[in-house]
Design an enzyme around this catalytic site. Sequence first.
Site, mmCIF file in Angstrom:
data_model
loop_
_atom_site.group_PDB
_atom_site.id
_atom_site.type_symbol
_atom_site.label_atom_id
_atom_site.label_comp_id
_atom_site.label_asym_id
_atom_site.label_seq_id
_atom_site.Cartn_x
_atom_site.Cartn_y
_atom_site.Cartn_z
ATOM 1 N N SER A 178 0.819 -1.208 0.000
ATOM 2 C CA SER A 178 0.000 0.000 0.000
ATOM 3 C C SER A 178 0.854 1.260 0.000
ATOM 4 O O SER A 178 1.570 1.552 0.961
ATOM 5 C CB SER A 178 -0.912 -0.004 1.228
ATOM 6 O OG SER A 178 -1.657 1.193 1.291
ATOM 7 N N ASP B 188 -4.671 3.309 -3.322
ATOM 8 C CA ASP B 188 -6.034 3.617 -2.902
ATOM 9 C C ASP B 188 -6.445 4.984 -3.436
ATOM 10 O O ASP B 188 -5.752 5.980 -3.224
ATOM 11 C CB ASP B 188 -6.123 3.635 -1.370
ATOM 12 C CG ASP B 188 -5.978 2.256 -0.758
ATOM 13 O OD1 ASP B 188 -6.810 1.385 -1.061
ATOM 14 O OD2 ASP B 188 -5.018 2.047 0.012
ATOM 15 N N HIS C 14 -7.322 0.390 -6.083
ATOM 16 C CA HIS C 14 -8.514 0.175 -5.265
ATOM 17 C C HIS C 14 -9.289 1.479 -5.203
ATOM 18 O O HIS C 14 -8.845 2.443 -4.584
ATOM 19 C CB HIS C 14 -8.088 -0.283 -3.862
ATOM 20 C CG HIS C 14 -9.227 -0.556 -2.938
ATOM 21 N ND1 HIS C 14 -9.046 -0.721 -1.580
ATOM 22 C CD2 HIS C 14 -10.569 -0.687 -3.155
ATOM 23 C CE1 HIS C 14 -10.218 -0.952 -1.012
ATOM 24 N NE2 HIS C 14 -11.159 -0.923 -1.938
ATOM 25 N N GLY D 199 -10.822 3.568 4.856
ATOM 26 C CA GLY D 199 -10.664 5.024 4.823
ATOM 27 C C GLY D 199 -9.316 5.507 5.311
ATOM 28 O O GLY D 199 -8.766 6.456 4.774
ATOM 29 N N ASP E 105 -7.253 -6.937 2.768
ATOM 30 C CA ASP E 105 -6.763 -5.568 2.921
ATOM 31 C C ASP E 105 -7.213 -5.011 4.264
ATOM 32 O O ASP E 105 -8.411 -4.976 4.565
ATOM 33 C CB ASP E 105 -7.319 -4.712 1.778
ATOM 34 C CG ASP E 105 -6.774 -3.292 1.773
ATOM 35 O OD1 ASP E 105 -5.942 -2.965 2.642
ATOM 36 O OD2 ASP E 105 -7.185 -2.513 0.895
#
Length: 223
Positions: free
Chosen positions: A10, A37, A68, A144, A178
């Site tokens: 990530s 993300d 994502h 988030g 995830d």
Amino acid sequence: MNRISKLSVSLMCADLVNLERDIHILEENGVDYLHVDIMDAAFVPNLTFGPDVVNSIRKITGLPVDIHLLMEHPRTIIRSMDIRDGDIVSIHSECKESVLENAAFIKQRGAKFGLALNPDTSIDEVRKYLPYVDVILLMLIVPGFAGTMMIHGMMEKVGETRQYLDQHNYGNVEICVDGSVSTERAKYMRQLGASIFVGGTAGIFKQGCILQDTIPLFMSYIK
């Protein structure tokens, strides 16, 4: 089915001031994907990267990108990105647009289509989409923000999802996990049927550790 385990790191957990440096370290240490993300501050209460970041990453690395999209309306963003063969592009089943329309565009670009599920979404609720799905992305946390605690019982959902997919003749669909994926949790979820692991602050960008140490350690747990 014996699935090859893959590590998707990530980038929202990386040192954003030195993002290019970190990407090169990830590449040199054999990670499989760069996890990006993209959020809209509506589907989740945060903003992160945008399509320009994805397109810029292409200039410095040949690693495939695991995108994502945590968005209510991902259509415009999907069409603004340089999506390539070998990438994974995941949208949420809970988004407010046509899942199938977006899936068709993603697959036309040669990428794998990922269907992301929030923690309270059952795999049975999205059965109609499974013929088009390459990857199910299971969120183990409330999405988030990085560093959020895993929801109790979510790892067992991995095994339940794997069983469901196999029983309904979707054994080819991979499971990606995830959120708060530590080395020990990754090893357990590997046994339950996960094969793609998103590494963030719990497993790769650990405080006081260097990437050259955390990456090989993580990989040793998912083999």
